[in-house]
Motif scaffolding. Structure first.
Motif, PDB file in Angstrom:
ATOM      1  N   GLY A 170      16.490  32.967 -20.195  1.00 42.04           N
ATOM      2  CA  GLY A 170      17.828  32.572 -20.617  1.00 42.04           C
ATOM      3  C   GLY A 170      18.626  32.011 -19.460  1.00 42.04           C
ATOM      4  N   LEU A 171      19.820  31.556 -19.775  1.00 43.90           N
ATOM      5  CA  LEU A 171      20.680  30.887 -18.812  1.00 43.90           C
ATOM      6  C   LEU A 171      21.795  31.804 -18.334  1.00 43.90           C
ATOM      7  N   ARG A 172      21.957  31.888 -17.021  1.00 46.91           N
ATOM      8  CA  ARG A 172      23.078  32.619 -16.418  1.00 46.91           C
ATOM      9  C   ARG A 172      24.206  31.638 -16.184  1.00 46.91           C
ATOM     10  N   THR A 173      25.356  31.934 -16.781  1.00 45.64           N
ATOM     11  CA  THR A 173      26.537  31.099 -16.591  1.00 45.64           C
ATOM     12  C   THR A 173      27.622  31.919 -15.913  1.00 45.64           C
ATOM     13  N   LYS A 174      28.565  31.223 -15.321  1.00 49.80           N
ATOM     14  CA  LYS A 174      29.688  31.887 -14.652  1.00 49.80           C
ATOM     15  C   LYS A 174      30.971  31.320 -15.239  1.00 49.80           C
ATOM     16  N   TYR A 175      31.839  32.202 -15.721  1.00 44.83           N
ATOM     17  CA  TYR A 175      33.121  31.802 -16.314  1.00 44.83           C
ATOM     18  C   TYR A 175      32.944  30.808 -17.462  1.00 44.83           C
ATOM     19  N   LEU A 176      31.798  30.895 -18.139  1.00 42.40           N
ATOM     20  CA  LEU A 176      31.472  30.068 -19.303  1.00 42.40           C
ATOM     21  C   LEU A 176      31.437  28.574 -18.991  1.00 42.40           C
ATOM     22  N   LEU A 177      31.556  28.203 -17.727  1.00 39.56           N
ATOM     23  CA  LEU A 177      31.621  26.792 -17.364  1.00 39.56           C
ATOM     24  C   LEU A 177      30.404  26.336 -16.558  1.00 39.56           C
ATOM     25  N   ALA A 178      30.038  27.116 -15.575  1.00 41.39           N
ATOM     26  CA  ALA A 178      29.007  26.681 -14.645  1.00 41.39           C
ATOM     27  C   ALA A 178      27.662  27.332 -14.956  1.00 41.39           C
ATOM     28  N   ASP A 179      26.631  26.501 -15.086  1.00 42.12           N
ATOM     29  CA  ASP A 179      25.267  27.014 -15.197  1.00 42.12           C
ATOM     30  C   ASP A 179      24.795  27.379 -13.794  1.00 42.12           C
ATOM     31  N   VAL A 180      24.428  28.640 -13.587  1.00 43.61           N
ATOM     32  CA  VAL A 180      24.043  29.089 -12.248  1.00 43.61           C
ATOM     33  C   VAL A 180      22.530  29.053 -12.069  1.00 43.61           C
ATOM     34  N   TYR A 181      21.798  29.723 -12.958  1.00 39.83           N
ATOM     35  CA  TYR A 181      20.342  29.716 -12.879  1.00 39.83           C
ATOM     36  C   TYR A 181      19.741  30.050 -14.226  1.00 39.83           C
ATOM     37  N   VAL A 182      18.478  29.702 -14.375  1.00 41.64           N
ATOM     38  CA  VAL A 182      17.684  30.136 -15.519  1.00 41.64           C
ATOM     39  C   VAL A 182      16.864  31.322 -15.041  1.00 41.64           C
ATOM     40  N   ALA A 183      16.941  32.424 -15.768  1.00 37.72           N
ATOM     41  CA  ALA A 183      16.182  33.631 -15.424  1.00 37.72           C
ATOM     42  C   ALA A 183      15.037  33.802 -16.412  1.00 37.72           C
ATOM     43  N   ALA A 184      13.892  34.239 -15.892  1.00 36.29           N
ATOM     44  CA  ALA A 184      12.728  34.504 -16.741  1.00 36.29           C
ATOM     45  C   ALA A 184      12.135  35.849 -16.349  1.00 36.29           C
ATOM     46  N   LEU A 185      11.721  36.606 -17.339  1.00 35.12           N
ATOM     47  CA  LEU A 185      11.113  37.920 -17.122  1.00 35.12           C
ATOM     48  C   LEU A 185       9.651  37.869 -17.534  1.00 35.12           C
ATOM     49  N   TYR A 186       8.772  38.328 -16.624  1.00 33.63           N
ATOM     50  CA  TYR A 186       7.329  38.367 -16.887  1.00 33.63           C
ATOM     51  C   TYR A 186       6.844  39.810 -16.850  1.00 33.63           C
ATOM     52  N   LEU A 187       6.009  40.158 -17.843  1.00 30.93           N
ATOM     53  CA  LEU A 187       5.473  41.515 -17.974  1.00 30.93           C
ATOM     54  C   LEU A 187       3.980  41.448 -18.330  1.00 30.93           C
ATOM     55  N   PRO A 188       3.252  42.561 -18.121  1.00 36.46           N
ATOM     56  CA  PRO A 188       1.837  42.583 -18.533  1.00 36.46           C
ATOM     57  C   PRO A 188       1.663  42.382 -20.032  1.00 36.46           C
TER      58      PRO A 188
END
Length: 197
Positions: A50-68
């Motif tokens: 998913g996408l991490r945003t700051k103050y609903l305006l700036a896209d900061v990073y895309v985060a991904a979670l990996y598991l077995p």
């Protein structure tokens, strides 16, 4: 003749099937997220992104979670002892002081004062690791790899930077995104495999 058509049809179906299985990688906010990763010698699958945003305006990073294996149980993921990965793909330029501060805020929101005190030496090591990189640029990738022995490996653009021991650090970092007070509620749900909208 009919037999050849049947074979061609079967071949076409096979190609379509293969193509569809290869389009498993997610795309989040224009960023392609790999569907697999390897941590500590173990193959992991993409659990969610998913996408991490700051103050609903700036896209900061895309985060991904990996598991077995896929899981929607945040508590079990945080407390687990299997290899895991959080991957952060930067969407904008951010200085490492800002990123370090954000990590500290995320950890502090999910730990008690005594837990923070116990964790401080390892957080200091993490700060030193981030400090080696002066700034994060759009497109840069930070992987936080959590090994089976509880250690956290910081990998910057494919280059291993540091290894920090202590399962308490691994759990604390995962809580930034998956804890009771995550950095962003909808991002937590997306990392746990919930589809957006």
């Amino acid at each position: 003749m009919d037999n050849r058509i049947g074979k061609r049809g079967a071949a076409a179906l096979l190609l379509l099937t293969l193509a569809s299985t290869q389009v498993l990688a997610a795309t989040v906010s224009g960023v392609k997220v790999e569907d697999q990763a390897t941590v500590d010698g173990k193959s992991l699958v993409l659990n969610g992104a998913g996408l991490r945003t700051k103050y609903l305006l700036a896209d900061v990073y895309v985060a991904a979670l990996y598991l077995p294996q896929k899981s929607s149980d945040a508590g079990q993921i945080v407390a687990g002892h299997e290899p895991r990965r959080i991957s952060l793909i930067m969407k904008r330029d951010v200085d490492t002081d800002t990123m370090t501060k954000a990590f500290h805020e995320g950890v502090t929101k999910n730990l008690s004062a005594s837990e923070m005190t116990a964790l401080k030496p390892r957080l200091d090591q993490l700060d030193q690791s981030f400090g080696k990189v002066k700034a994060l640029k759009s497109g840069d990738v930070i992987n936080l790899d959590f090994a089976a022995d509880g250690s956290t490996h910081v990998v910057y653009n494919g280059q291993a930077e540091d290894s920090i021991s202590g399962a308490d650090l691994s759990a604390a970092l995962l809580k930034i995104w998956l804890g009771q007070n995550p950095v962003q509620d909808d991002l937590k749900q997306e990392l746990l495999g919930a589809k957006k909208g």
